[in-house]
Structures are given as structure tokens and as C-alpha cells.
Design a protein around this motif. Structure first.
Motif, PDB file in Angstrom:
ATOM      1  N   LEU A 121      26.428   2.931 -11.943  1.00 25.42           N
ATOM      2  CA  LEU A 121      25.592   4.075 -12.309  1.00 25.42           C
ATOM      3  C   LEU A 121      24.984   3.902 -13.697  1.00 25.42           C
ATOM      4  N   ASP A 122      25.720   3.266 -14.610  1.00 23.99           N
ATOM      5  CA  ASP A 122      25.183   3.097 -15.967  1.00 23.99           C
ATOM      6  C   ASP A 122      24.049   2.071 -16.037  1.00 23.99           C
ATOM      7  N   SER A 123      23.669   1.506 -14.886  1.00 28.33           N
ATOM      8  CA  SER A 123      22.470   0.654 -14.853  1.00 28.33           C
ATOM      9  C   SER A 123      21.340   1.318 -14.068  1.00 28.33           C
ATOM     10  N   LEU A 124      21.550   2.565 -13.633  1.00 31.57           N
ATOM     11  CA  LEU A 124      20.553   3.243 -12.804  1.00 31.57           C
ATOM     12  C   LEU A 124      19.986   4.524 -13.417  1.00 31.57           C
ATOM     13  N   LEU A 125      20.699   5.132 -14.341  1.00 31.10           N
ATOM     14  CA  LEU A 125      20.308   6.460 -14.824  1.00 31.10           C
ATOM     15  C   LEU A 125      18.892   6.537 -15.387  1.00 31.10           C
ATOM     16  N   ASP A 126      18.422   5.484 -16.010  1.00 31.02           N
ATOM     17  CA  ASP A 126      17.097   5.523 -16.627  1.00 31.02           C
ATOM     18  C   ASP A 126      16.047   4.736 -15.845  1.00 31.02           C
ATOM     19  N   MET A 127      16.362   4.423 -14.590  1.00 30.92           N
ATOM     20  CA  MET A 127      15.395   3.743 -13.720  1.00 30.92           C
ATOM     21  C   MET A 127      14.419   4.773 -13.149  1.00 30.92           C
ATOM     22  N   PRO A 128      13.151   4.411 -12.999  1.00 25.20           N
ATOM     23  CA  PRO A 128      12.181   5.342 -12.408  1.00 25.20           C
ATOM     24  C   PRO A 128      12.542   5.696 -10.964  1.00 25.20           C
ATOM     25  N   VAL A 129      12.251   6.935 -10.596  1.00 21.22           N
ATOM     26  CA  VAL A 129      12.432   7.411  -9.222  1.00 21.22           C
ATOM     27  C   VAL A 129      11.054   7.774  -8.682  1.00 21.22           C
ATOM     28  N   ARG A 130      10.790   7.360  -7.447  1.00 18.33           N
ATOM     29  CA  ARG A 130       9.503   7.657  -6.800  1.00 18.33           C
ATOM     30  C   ARG A 130       9.752   8.262  -5.427  1.00 18.33           C
ATOM     31  N   LEU A 131       8.735   8.892  -4.907  1.00 22.36           N
ATOM     32  CA  LEU A 131       8.777   9.416  -3.534  1.00 22.36           C
ATOM     33  C   LEU A 131       8.121   8.389  -2.630  1.00 22.36           C
ATOM     34  N   GLY A 132       8.851   7.945  -1.625  1.00 25.91           N
ATOM     35  CA  GLY A 132       8.364   6.900  -0.738  1.00 25.91           C
ATOM     36  C   GLY A 132       7.908   7.435   0.602  1.00 25.91           C
ATOM     37  N   PRO A 133       7.675   6.525   1.538  1.00 25.48           N
ATOM     38  CA  PRO A 133       7.127   6.894   2.849  1.00 25.48           C
ATOM     39  C   PRO A 133       8.193   7.343   3.834  1.00 25.48           C
ATOM     40  N   LEU A 134       7.723   7.806   4.976  1.00 21.76           N
ATOM     41  CA  LEU A 134       8.565   8.009   6.140  1.00 21.76           C
ATOM     42  C   LEU A 134       8.615   6.668   6.859  1.00 21.76           C
ATOM     43  N   LYS A 135       9.825   6.232   7.199  1.00 18.22           N
ATOM     44  CA  LYS A 135       9.982   4.963   7.926  1.00 18.22           C
ATOM     45  C   LYS A 135      10.552   5.279   9.290  1.00 18.22           C
ATOM     46  N   HIS A 136       9.843   4.839  10.326  1.00 18.41           N
ATOM     47  CA  HIS A 136      10.240   5.142  11.699  1.00 18.41           C
ATOM     48  C   HIS A 136      10.622   3.857  12.415  1.00 18.41           C
ATOM     49  N   SER A 137      11.838   3.841  12.955  1.00 15.88           N
ATOM     50  CA  SER A 137      12.267   2.688  13.758  1.00 15.88           C
ATOM     51  C   SER A 137      12.689   3.184  15.135  1.00 15.88           C
ATOM     52  N   VAL A 138      12.511   2.340  16.119  1.00 20.14           N
ATOM     53  CA  VAL A 138      12.809   2.693  17.503  1.00 20.14           C
ATOM     54  C   VAL A 138      13.912   1.785  18.024  1.00 20.14           C
ATOM     55  N   PHE A 139      15.007   2.393  18.449  1.00 20.73           N
ATOM     56  CA  PHE A 139      16.127   1.688  19.074  1.00 20.73           C
ATOM     57  C   PHE A 139      16.610   0.499  18.262  1.00 20.73           C
ATOM     58  N   GLY A 140      16.736   0.686  16.948  1.00 18.94           N
ATOM     59  CA  GLY A 140      17.315  -0.333  16.096  1.00 18.94           C
ATOM     60  C   GLY A 140      16.401  -1.475  15.717  1.00 18.94           C
ATOM     61  N   ASP A 141      15.135  -1.408  16.076  1.00 19.62           N
ATOM     62  CA  ASP A 141      14.190  -2.472  15.739  1.00 19.62           C
ATOM     63  C   ASP A 141      13.940  -2.439  14.228  1.00 19.62           C
ATOM     64  N   SER A 142      14.504  -3.408  13.513  1.00 17.58           N
ATOM     65  CA  SER A 142      14.350  -3.430  12.059  1.00 17.58           C
ATOM     66  C   SER A 142      13.175  -4.299  11.613  1.00 17.58           C
ATOM     67  N   VAL A 143      12.457  -4.886  12.551  1.00 15.93           N
ATOM     68  CA  VAL A 143      11.301  -5.720  12.224  1.00 15.93           C
ATOM     69  C   VAL A 143      10.008  -4.909  12.268  1.00 15.93           C
ATOM     70  N   ASN A 144       9.852  -4.101  13.300  1.00 17.09           N
ATOM     71  CA  ASN A 144       8.613  -3.347  13.497  1.00 17.09           C
ATOM     72  C   ASN A 144       8.760  -1.900  13.048  1.00 17.09           C
ATOM     73  N   ILE A 145       9.154  -1.703  11.817  1.00 17.47           N
ATOM     74  CA  ILE A 145       9.298  -0.359  11.268  1.00 17.47           C
ATOM     75  C   ILE A 145       7.921   0.165  10.883  1.00 17.47           C
ATOM     76  N   MET A 146       7.588   1.353  11.366  1.00 15.53           N
ATOM     77  CA  MET A 146       6.308   1.967  11.028  1.00 15.53           C
ATOM     78  C   MET A 146       6.493   2.848   9.795  1.00 15.53           C
ATOM     79  N   GLU A 147       5.512   2.858   8.907  1.00 14.37           N
ATOM     80  CA  GLU A 147       5.569   3.669   7.699  1.00 14.37           C
ATOM     81  C   GLU A 147       4.426   4.666   7.689  1.00 14.37           C
ATOM     82  N   PHE A 148       4.733   5.893   7.225  1.00 13.29           N
ATOM     83  CA  PHE A 148       3.758   6.976   7.183  1.00 13.29           C
ATOM     84  C   PHE A 148       3.887   7.712   5.857  1.00 13.29           C
ATOM     85  N   GLU A 149       2.770   8.259   5.376  1.00 14.29           N
ATOM     86  CA  GLU A 149       2.819   9.152   4.227  1.00 14.29           C
ATOM     87  C   GLU A 149       3.584  10.404   4.614  1.00 14.29           C
TER      88      GLU A 149
END
Length: 178
Positions: A121-149
Motif C-alpha cells: 500500500l505504501d507504494s500505491l497511495l500517491d499513484m493516479p487513479v482514473r476511470l476506465g472502460p466497461l470490459k465485457h467477456s463472454v464465457f471466459g474468453d479472455s482474448v476477445n474482450i470488448m471495451e465500452f465507454e
């Protein structure tokens, strides 16, 4: 939906530019993060609005751990930032398919996702935080993940941060034993 700004100093700012008068009413508000918002900013918000600490059993232990960290300089070269991500997973095939929807905080090093549990934790407290996308995966497919705002509410933001640090860092709260 009202938009609120989470300031670096922990204050929640309404659309009018003033500090929100009723923090609990802001939980449904759409969140924006001020430039250079950090995990320390989140901790400051939890201290300024203690009613939020009751939203998750993971928040008080996180705040206790953060209080033991240095007051500045809590960064790592192994991450560029942390990112809140909404994950939608379709699972349960064959059989009865269902959706799991969750918000989680992940470490990022450029385009690669990093597990935060690998960092102190003492290496994370001052790291920037951002809001990322929605990530959609179907039936465990970790290769074809779709991303949406997507947009996040204040509740989702708090829960996502608390879940990640609580689940990864405070395993006694996660035991399925009674």
C-alpha cells in the motif's frame, strides 16, 4: 443524473461548484475525478465523510493501514496509474448462462493490467487513479474482450476501491467459514 467531482483533497464538489451538502445523497451521482486524483484522495474523502465508511467492511481496515504509511512519496515505477473498471462477464455455459457485473480497481503499466495485490500500500497511495472502460467477456474468453465507454456512480467508485483493497489485502473478511 447529477455529476459530481471528486477533488484531490477529498472534497466532493457538486455541479454548482460547491461542496455537496448531503454526502449520502451524492452516492447516485455520476463521478468525475479531478486531475491527479490518487488513492490518498480517496482516503481523505473517507475521512471527511465518515458515513461512507459504513458502506463496506473493507474501508475501516484500509484506512487504518493507510494511516501507517508515509505522508507522501507512496509511488512505484511498476505502475503508471490505477484504473477503475466495470467488468461484465457472461458465464455458466453450457447450462444456465448468467451475468456477473462488478467494479474493480486494477493497476496499469501503460497498456498492461497489473494485480494490485502484488504491491504494498505504501507504494500505491500517491499513484493516479482514473476511470476506465466497461470490459465485457463472454464465457471466459479472455482474448476477445470488448471495451465500452461507461459512467460510474459515487457508490460504484467507493465499492470498487474498497472491494479491491479489502479482498486482496484483508483476507479474514473474505473467509467463507462462519
Amino acid at each position: 443524473m447529477n455529476t459530481i467531482l471528486l477533488a484531490r483533497n477529498g472534497i466532493i464538489v457538486s455541479e454548482s461548484g460547491a461542496e455537496v451538502a448531503t454526502p449520502l445523497a451524492a452516492l447516485a451521482g455520476k463521478v468525475r475525478l479531478e486531475d491527479r486524483y490518487t488513492l490518498r484522495s480517496f482516503v481523505s474523502m473517507m475521512g471527511r465523510y465518515p458515513e461512507f465508511q459504513a458502506l463496506s467492511v473493507f474501508i475501516p481496515p484500509l484506512l487504518d493501514e493507510c494511516a501507517r504509511c508515509p505522508e507522501s512519496g507512496c509511488v512505484t515505477d511498476m505502475l503508471t496509474h490505477m484504473e477503475l473498471v466495470r467488468r461484465v462477464e457472461m458465464i455458466g455455459f453450457p447450462g444456465e448462462p448468467r451475468f456477473n457485473i462488478m467494479c474493480t480497481l486494477a493497476g496499469r503499466y501503460r497498456d498492461d493490467e497489473q494485480e494490485l495485490r502484488l504491491f504494498q500500500l505504501d507504494s500505491l497511495l500517491d499513484m493516479p487513479v482514473r476511470l476506465g472502460p466497461l470490459k465485457h467477456s463472454v464465457f471466459g474468453d479472455s482474448v476477445n474482450i470488448m471495451e465500452f465507454e461507461t459512467d460510474y456512480t459515487l457508490f460504484e467508485f467507493i465499492e470498487g476501491v474498497a472491494w479491491e483493497f479489502g479482498f486482496q489485502r484483508i483476507p479474514e473478511h473474505c473467509s467463507i467459514r462462519g
